[in-house]
Enzyme design. Structure first.
Site, PDB file in Angstrom:
ATOM      1  N   ASN A  19       0.830  -1.211   0.000  1.00  0.00           N
ATOM      2  CA  ASN A  19       0.000   0.000   0.000  1.00  0.00           C
ATOM      3  C   ASN A  19       0.861   1.257   0.000  1.00  0.00           C
ATOM      4  O   ASN A  19       0.526   2.251  -0.645  1.00  0.00           O
ATOM      5  CB  ASN A  19      -0.954  -0.009   1.196  1.00  0.00           C
ATOM      6  CG  ASN A  19      -2.175  -0.858   0.947  1.00  0.00           C
ATOM      7  OD1 ASN A  19      -3.087  -0.445   0.234  1.00  0.00           O
ATOM      8  ND2 ASN A  19      -2.173  -2.059   1.505  1.00  0.00           N
ATOM      9  N   ARG A  70       4.374   0.600  26.455  1.00  0.00           N
ATOM     10  CA  ARG A  70       3.711   0.951  25.204  1.00  0.00           C
ATOM     11  C   ARG A  70       3.544   2.473  25.110  1.00  0.00           C
ATOM     12  O   ARG A  70       3.734   3.073  24.053  1.00  0.00           O
ATOM     13  CB  ARG A  70       2.343   0.263  25.141  1.00  0.00           C
ATOM     14  CG  ARG A  70       1.615   0.554  23.867  1.00  0.00           C
ATOM     15  CD  ARG A  70       0.300  -0.202  23.819  1.00  0.00           C
ATOM     16  NE  ARG A  70      -0.798   0.751  23.688  1.00  0.00           N
ATOM     17  CZ  ARG A  70      -2.058   0.412  23.544  1.00  0.00           C
ATOM     18  NH1 ARG A  70      -2.418  -0.842  23.546  1.00  0.00           N
ATOM     19  NH2 ARG A  70      -2.991   1.331  23.420  1.00  0.00           N
ATOM     20  N   LEU A  98      -2.886   1.428  18.533  1.00  0.00           N
ATOM     21  CA  LEU A  98      -2.345   2.670  19.085  1.00  0.00           C
ATOM     22  C   LEU A  98      -3.263   3.193  20.185  1.00  0.00           C
ATOM     23  O   LEU A  98      -4.490   3.148  20.056  1.00  0.00           O
ATOM     24  CB  LEU A  98      -2.184   3.700  17.967  1.00  0.00           C
ATOM     25  CG  LEU A  98      -1.102   3.314  16.945  1.00  0.00           C
ATOM     26  CD1 LEU A  98      -1.279   4.083  15.638  1.00  0.00           C
ATOM     27  CD2 LEU A  98       0.286   3.532  17.527  1.00  0.00           C
ATOM     28  N   HIS A 114      -8.130  -0.845   6.126  1.00  0.00           N
ATOM     29  CA  HIS A 114      -8.507  -2.096   6.782  1.00  0.00           C
ATOM     30  C   HIS A 114      -9.126  -3.034   5.750  1.00  0.00           C
ATOM     31  O   HIS A 114      -9.992  -2.617   4.967  1.00  0.00           O
ATOM     32  CB  HIS A 114      -9.514  -1.803   7.901  1.00  0.00           C
ATOM     33  CG  HIS A 114      -9.953  -3.035   8.621  1.00  0.00           C
ATOM     34  ND1 HIS A 114      -9.176  -3.645   9.582  1.00  0.00           N
ATOM     35  CD2 HIS A 114     -11.055  -3.803   8.501  1.00  0.00           C
ATOM     36  CE1 HIS A 114      -9.795  -4.724  10.028  1.00  0.00           C
ATOM     37  NE2 HIS A 114     -10.939  -4.837   9.382  1.00  0.00           N
ATOM     38  N   ASP A 150     -10.596   0.231  14.474  1.00  0.00           N
ATOM     39  CA  ASP A 150     -11.237  -0.015  13.174  1.00  0.00           C
ATOM     40  C   ASP A 150     -12.670   0.532  13.137  1.00  0.00           C
ATOM     41  O   ASP A 150     -13.499   0.059  12.349  1.00  0.00           O
ATOM     42  CB  ASP A 150     -11.247  -1.524  12.829  1.00  0.00           C
ATOM     43  CG  ASP A 150      -9.845  -2.088  12.695  1.00  0.00           C
ATOM     44  OD1 ASP A 150      -8.937  -1.342  12.291  1.00  0.00           O
ATOM     45  OD2 ASP A 150      -9.663  -3.287  12.988  1.00  0.00           O
ATOM     46  N   GLU A 179      -7.329  -2.093  -2.586  1.00  0.00           N
ATOM     47  CA  GLU A 179      -6.703  -1.204  -1.599  1.00  0.00           C
ATOM     48  C   GLU A 179      -5.818  -0.181  -2.303  1.00  0.00           C
ATOM     49  O   GLU A 179      -5.754   0.982  -1.899  1.00  0.00           O
ATOM     50  CB  GLU A 179      -5.867  -2.026  -0.611  1.00  0.00           C
ATOM     51  CG  GLU A 179      -6.709  -2.937   0.259  1.00  0.00           C
ATOM     52  CD  GLU A 179      -5.910  -3.683   1.306  1.00  0.00           C
ATOM     53  OE1 GLU A 179      -4.682  -3.505   1.379  1.00  0.00           O
ATOM     54  OE2 GLU A 179      -6.518  -4.458   2.046  1.00  0.00           O
TER      55      GLU A 179
HETATM   56  C1  GRF Z   1      -3.365  -4.625   4.009  1.00  0.00           C
HETATM   57  O1  GRF Z   1      -4.193  -5.701   3.743  1.00  0.00           O
HETATM   58  C2  GRF Z   1      -4.094  -3.604   4.831  1.00  0.00           C
HETATM   59  O2  GRF Z   1      -5.452  -3.553   4.564  1.00  0.00           O
HETATM   60  C3  GRF Z   1      -3.876  -4.110   6.227  1.00  0.00           C
HETATM   61  O3  GRF Z   1      -2.571  -4.625   6.230  1.00  0.00           O
HETATM   62  C4  GRF Z   1      -2.220  -5.021   4.915  1.00  0.00           C
HETATM   63  C5  GRF Z   1      -0.942  -4.330   4.564  1.00  0.00           C
HETATM   64  O4  GRF Z   1      -0.371  -4.814   3.384  1.00  0.00           O
HETATM   65  N1  GRF Z   1      -4.120  -3.072   7.185  1.00  0.00           N
HETATM   66  P1  GRF Z   1       0.894  -4.085   2.775  1.00  0.00           P
HETATM   67  O5  GRF Z   1       1.974  -4.058   3.850  1.00  0.00           O
HETATM   68  O6  GRF Z   1       0.496  -2.722   2.340  1.00  0.00           O
HETATM   69  O7  GRF Z   1       1.324  -4.941   1.617  1.00  0.00           O
END
Ligand code: GRF
Length: 221
Positions: A19, A70, A98, A114, A150, A179
């Site tokens: 991503n 944390r 977090l 997500h 979330d 995504e």
């Molecule tokens: C994705 O599926 C995102 O939705 C989730 O974690 C994954 C991250 O994948 N929160 P990447 O590290 O971007 O390949």
């Protein structure tokens, strides 16, 4: 931050960073008026750190184990992020929950991606849980991060039909494709100053959104 300059963005990752790559590519292609200033990971082995460095972006590893609690870790992380004065923080596969102090610090300027059609399937293992539940549809959501895990106001979703007999891996791969569409799109809208969070409400062009934007993916056939 100037109103018209590129939006300074900091991205948090824990893993592959595909991503993140989508954001880097969108920035390079001039599709988002943003500049990724830095990437942070809690995992020294995250392949996404190399992706960032290859793109010439400063990439930091900050280990939870180097801090006594944390809260101390999150304070240190927040301070380091703030040095870049980001207008937006993107959680792109950052696999840590977090705490409220961190979330308050960046409330209204922090997004998460997500892999489910929220509010369905918060938390982990979404693809497996979707198959087990027999849901007809699945997808991904970009939302503002609030105190509720979330559960923050949704901005945009990607939706696909689940195929009969589909494996978890195949479903995950199809969700990932979406995504890479919706995350840059959300960042673009914020960078264009068209989208913002007002309390619990997402405002698009100064109109309250009652439903997230929806991108329909490939058909189930
Ligand atoms: C994705 O599926 C995102 O939705 C989730 O974690 C994954 C991250 O994948 N929160 P990447 O590290 O971007 O390949």
């Amino acid at each position: 931050m100037s109103e018209t300059g590129p939006l300074p963005v900091v991205v948090l990752i824990s893993g592959q960073g595909t991503n993140l790559q989508a954001l880097i590519d969108a920035e390079r292609a001039g599709k988002i008026h943003a500049r990724i200033q830095a990437v942070f990971s809690d995992n020294s082995e995250a392949p996404g750190l190399d992706r960032a460095r290859r793109a010439g972006i400063t990439a930091h590893h900050l280990a939870r184990g180097d801090f006594p609690s944390r809260a101390a870790y999150e304070r240190a992380l927040a301070e380091r992020i703030e040095r870049y004065q980001p207008g937006l923080v993107v959680l792109a596969g950052f696999m840590r929950i977090l705490g409220d102090d961190f979330v308050h610090r960046f409330r209204g300027s922090m997004l998460n991606i997500h892999p489910s059609l929220l509010p369905r399937f918060r938390g982990l293992d979404t693809h497996r849980r979707v198959l087990e539940a027999g849901d007809a549809q699945h997808g991904a959501t970009v939302h503002f991060v609030t105190e509720e895990l979330d559960g923050g106001p949704r901005i945009i979703q990607y939706r696909i039909p689940v195929r009969a007999g589909e494996s978890e891996g195949a479903l995950e791969a199809r969700v990932h494709v979406g995504e890479y569409v919706i995350l840059p799109r959300a960042v673009a809208l914020i960078a264009e100053r068209r989208l913002r969070l007002d309390g619990e409400t997402v405002m698009l062009d100064e109109v309250a959104m009652t439903e997230p934007l929806m991108v329909e993916g490939e058909s189930g056939k």
